[in-house]
Design an enzyme around this catalytic site. Sequence first.
Site, PDB file in Angstrom:
ATOM      1  N   GLU A 194       8.953  -6.400 -14.123  1.00 19.85           N
ATOM      2  CA  GLU A 194       7.960  -7.270 -13.482  1.00 19.85           C
ATOM      3  C   GLU A 194       7.465  -8.346 -14.442  1.00 19.85           C
ATOM      4  O   GLU A 194       7.281  -9.495 -14.061  1.00 19.85           O
ATOM      5  CB  GLU A 194       6.792  -6.444 -12.941  1.00 19.85           C
ATOM      6  N   HIS A 218       1.991   3.103  -3.592  1.00 23.90           N
ATOM      7  CA  HIS A 218       2.578   2.259  -2.551  1.00 23.90           C
ATOM      8  C   HIS A 218       1.497   1.890  -1.551  1.00 23.90           C
ATOM      9  O   HIS A 218       1.764   1.716  -0.377  1.00 23.90           O
ATOM     10  CB  HIS A 218       3.751   2.973  -1.854  1.00 23.90           C
TER      11      HIS A 218
END
Lengths: 322, 429
Positions: free
Chosen positions: A57, A127
């Site tokens: 990322e 999530h």
Amino acid sequence: MNMLQAINNALDIAMAANPRVVLFGEDVGVFGGVFRATSHLQDKYGRERCFNTPLTEQGIIGFANGLAAQGSTPVAEIQFADYIFPAFDQIVNEAAKFRYRSGDLFDVGGLTIRTPYGGGIAGGLYHSQSPEAYFAHTPGLKIVMPRNPHQAKGLLLAAIRDPNPVLFMEPKRLYRASVGEVPEADYELPLGVADVIREGRDITLLGWGAQMEVIEKAAALAEQDGIDCEIIDLRSILPWDIETVCNSVLKTGRLVVSHEAPLTGGFASEIAATVQERCFLYLEAPIRRVTGLDTPFPLVLEKEHLPDELKIYEAIKQSLNY
Amino acid sequence: MTGDELCIPIFKRLRQDGTLYPDDTPQGQGNVSQGDKSQDASPIQRDPIERDTALKIYRTMLFTRVLDERMLAAQRQGRLSFYMQCTGEEATVIGSAAALQDDDMIMAQYREQGALAWRGFSCDEFMNQMFGNERDYGKGRQMPIHYGSRDLHYMTISSPLATQIPQATGYAYGQKLAGKGQCTITIFGEGAASEGDFHAALNMASVHRVPCIFLCRNNGYAISTPSCEQFAADGIAPRAFGYHMQSIRVDGNDVIAVYEATLAARKIAVETNQPILIEAMTYRLAAHSSSDDPSGYRSKKEEAIWRDKDPILRMRNWLEAQGWWSEEEEKATGDQLRREVLESMKRAEKLAPPALDTLISDVYDTPTPLLTQQLEDVKQHIRKYPHAYPKGAASMGFTAQELEVSRKAYQARQQRMQSHQPVDGGQTS
Ligand SMILES: Cc1ncc(C[n+]2csc(CCOP(=O)(O)OP(=O)(O)O)c2C)c(N)n1
């Protein structure tokens, strides 16, 4: 169209209109992304403009910053907002400060970061998060959160073309669940402007993204009690539309803000403080914040954790009975 | 295997006395090497640096040395808040910049003022940044030495270490798409190479084949941390092989070696779209910054060894052996540079600070309503207490006289408070 199709359509239009638009992230290539938001785009525009990156990322956003500084228009995907934190430094210290620190010699205005956020899908701790407030404390960044397919397309096109770095947070719970009319044409919706979904007299309800659906349900419950709610979708978290919100509260005298993220340090705090400063003499009850608990996001007790319509409905009644 | 079998040699061209190593010695054979030997690197150009280039490199080295000495002194005198010298690393930084095209992008760390000077950043431009005056391109927002120049393709420096390394990968990717044959070089210390961004950048650069040169200045220390506490393996160069990237280690105090290696790296980068890692072995002769005192973590003896390997002296010896430089030129150039730097500093010190409105400009392309209001609030406040904000008040048009009147009024008020007398006839305002 559902929300994913609207997003895919917006990306397609942006790439067709501007050859410098480049899409990348984990699994966005042939596969089209784990949610299929970038389906068929590699086929159509080639591997150079739509590709997979290594799983990093900080690398994705560092790369995107450089590409934007070079004059391209990168649209980087972070697979889940929960995994944006490794790129926090590149977003907060670099992207957001690029123009300011260089005296406008360089900027990363072309940058857009797309990321799915939010709970309600049994995603557990990693999530489900809604990290907008971490980024709202970052001058130089824009943050946008759409609530339905029409908005997703119009706001995403505006985000990609906005001359500032934009964090575009997509409510993944609504990816397929939210379906609606979406014009085929290229159109934009303004950033930094809230949307008054429904006008009302008695109380202002404010939220953004997937939470709008919940807020509308709560308003419907309240309506049965004869309570007339004004509903506002903030749409942009940064910069946010202070004027529209305050005008509404000056009229109704009451405010409930609701978001999925935890209470403490959540963006509702910023809104409550600002409204309190600007509408002090008009407030008839304390501003209520209906949010997630101050815990990590749990799996099994997700429903209990989340600010659902009943919790908001209760807050509305308490505000009116204050 | 731990990789200990592999010890990357140092590519060298120039001895300290200014003579060249013969081409066929083992040192001279150091070459761009790769884990996968199947792809041979292009041959390195063997001619030493051409005369005009060499003299320009040397003058640039002298300039940065003079600048560094003068500005450190200025910091000690309290005229400047902060400074960082590049002493000992001039050959690495300027030699590599000289091997690039002028429109290649340089994305540096903070100790690379020489590369910017090479590109023609003027003494006044350096000074304006350091003093953060109204002519500073950065509008006085960043600490001294955080230079940038759009015209000279030198990305504005930022303090967070290594963040520019993946950015260089992305920048180079954009250059590849543009197809104009440009490349990016990113320069960083061996300490910064321990950041995650280094790994992310090299891996992505290799996977996506971008024309980027990664130049590590391995100067032995990251502030007080010696390189043996920074990494356990053979430095930075071999890391490239893990990414299937070509790599070379050069003597960073040897301007010819650095120049030739960078020239070869640039050729590989732009002609084959492959990234390259260069590790330049050098030594940070100065303190880390004006806030650091190295005597607490390293010996005078060690420093003396490296002072004897001074890259400027080495190049001077070579130039003199070529008959391109003399004692007289050395002296005259030194005197002239010192004068230039001093005069430029005096000019920069006297210039006004950036206008108050620059507080909020460039946060976004245009200020938001909230920012505009915040600026207005600050202005209102300054109108009340101008003496307390002399720079902001000056840029709002307050005269020195008005500031003085305000200061006196405030002092009188403070004194009255101390003597417990009611202010304004008992009413607080
Ligand atoms: C991310 C980050 N961590 C820590 C620092 C503080 N810091 C500034 S310079 C430095 C040492 C850097 O050493 P190196 O990369 O070897 O470069 P050198 O100073 O030797 O040229 C540190 C730790 C920083 N600027 N950024």
